[in-house]
Scaffold this active site. Structure first.
Site, PDB file in Angstrom:
ATOM      1  N   HIS A 108       0.847  -1.191   0.000  1.00  0.00           N
ATOM      2  CA  HIS A 108       0.000   0.000   0.000  1.00  0.00           C
ATOM      3  C   HIS A 108       0.882   1.241   0.000  1.00  0.00           C
ATOM      4  O   HIS A 108       1.874   1.291   0.741  1.00  0.00           O
ATOM      5  CB  HIS A 108      -0.907  -0.003   1.243  1.00  0.00           C
ATOM      6  CG  HIS A 108      -1.877   1.133   1.261  1.00  0.00           C
ATOM      7  ND1 HIS A 108      -2.920   1.218   0.367  1.00  0.00           N
ATOM      8  CD2 HIS A 108      -1.951   2.237   2.051  1.00  0.00           C
ATOM      9  CE1 HIS A 108      -3.599   2.339   0.613  1.00  0.00           C
ATOM     10  NE2 HIS A 108      -3.032   2.965   1.626  1.00  0.00           N
ATOM     11  N   LEU A 143      -9.498  -2.998   6.103  1.00  0.00           N
ATOM     12  CA  LEU A 143      -8.815  -2.484   4.918  1.00  0.00           C
ATOM     13  C   LEU A 143      -7.474  -1.849   5.266  1.00  0.00           C
ATOM     14  O   LEU A 143      -7.378  -0.985   6.135  1.00  0.00           O
ATOM     15  CB  LEU A 143      -9.706  -1.442   4.223  1.00  0.00           C
ATOM     16  CG  LEU A 143      -9.150  -0.789   2.958  1.00  0.00           C
ATOM     17  CD1 LEU A 143      -8.993  -1.818   1.844  1.00  0.00           C
ATOM     18  CD2 LEU A 143     -10.040   0.361   2.510  1.00  0.00           C
ATOM     19  N   GLU A 173       8.549   0.933  -3.513  1.00  0.00           N
ATOM     20  CA  GLU A 173       7.676  -0.239  -3.627  1.00  0.00           C
ATOM     21  C   GLU A 173       8.391  -1.367  -4.365  1.00  0.00           C
ATOM     22  O   GLU A 173       8.319  -2.535  -3.963  1.00  0.00           O
ATOM     23  CB  GLU A 173       6.385   0.128  -4.371  1.00  0.00           C
ATOM     24  CG  GLU A 173       5.452   1.046  -3.620  1.00  0.00           C
ATOM     25  CD  GLU A 173       4.171   1.296  -4.392  1.00  0.00           C
ATOM     26  OE1 GLU A 173       3.644   0.341  -5.000  1.00  0.00           O
ATOM     27  OE2 GLU A 173       3.700   2.451  -4.411  1.00  0.00           O
TER      28      GLU A 173
END
Length: 215
Positions: A108, A143, A173
């Site tokens: 995320h 979530l 990432e």
């Protein structure tokens, strides 16, 4: 460690993961890539690496759970060790999460628990934070809230917008996702409640914690 990857977008994290497998930094294989979007670039990335790639249309199913039950059945045919979400833009049903409990991983683009959900980078810019980043975590029913494996910290500059911050976060990432999967493949990731420890890792170092090793 064999994995199945779910994608919805361009597949840049998938590419980083595939490269880690290709160079044998992670032993095993990416057995299958599945997308909920026919035009997803991730399907082309999979084909580039010779990985089976499939589009499964959510519109062919009467409900989210029916679609997820279908996906679970398909994924189980591959018998993966881990299911990896790489830019998969659908909220998973409880059935899907229960089916792969403890074996479902996501990335995320924020330092969770901050800025959950979509457009996390825009949320960070709009809120005026000085630092954001990205998080690899196990998936739970809440979530973007599962136990954290690794995070990378990225400064937010005064002139940043959603795109410039997103681009800078994305560089990390591509580094921390393969690293986290490598740690899992080596059996070094231990979960106790919300807390995750990576055996043998260095802690307390920025911008990545635990510190990167091979990536």
């Amino acid at each position: 460690m064999d994995i199945v990857v779910l994608v919805s977008g361009r597949g840049s994290n998938l590419k980083a993961i595939c490269e880690a497998y290709k160079t044998e930094k992670i032993k095993g294989k990416v057995k299958l890539v599945i997308s909920n979007r026919k035009e997803a670039g991730g399907l082309s990335v999979a084909q580039e690496y010779g990985i089976p790639a499939e589009f499964h249309d959510p519109k062919a199913f009467s409900s989210r759970e029916d679609y997820d039950r279908h996906l679970v059945e398909r994924i189980r045919q591959e018998n993966p060790d881990i299911v990896v979400l790489a830019g998969y833009m659908r909220i998973l049903s409880d059935y899907f999460i229960d089916s792969f409990e403890g074996r479902l991983v996501n990335i995320h683009p924020s330092l969770i628990p901050a800025f959950k959900g979509i457009k996390a980078q825009k949320q960070a810019v709009d809120f005026g934070v000085r630092f954001s980043g990205c998080t690899v975590h196990f998936v739970t029913k809440e979530l973007d809230s599962g136990p954290i494996i690794v995070q990378a910290v990225v400064p937010v500059n005064p002139d940043d917008d959603e795109k410039t911050l997103s681009d800078r976060i994305l560089q990390y990432e591509h580094r921390i996702y393969p690293q986290a999967l490598k740690w899992i493949s080596e059996g070094r990731v231990k979960v106790s409640g919300r807390n995750v420890e990576v055996e043998g890792a260095r802690y307390g170092e920025l911008p990545v914690n635990p510190a990167l090793e091979d990536f």
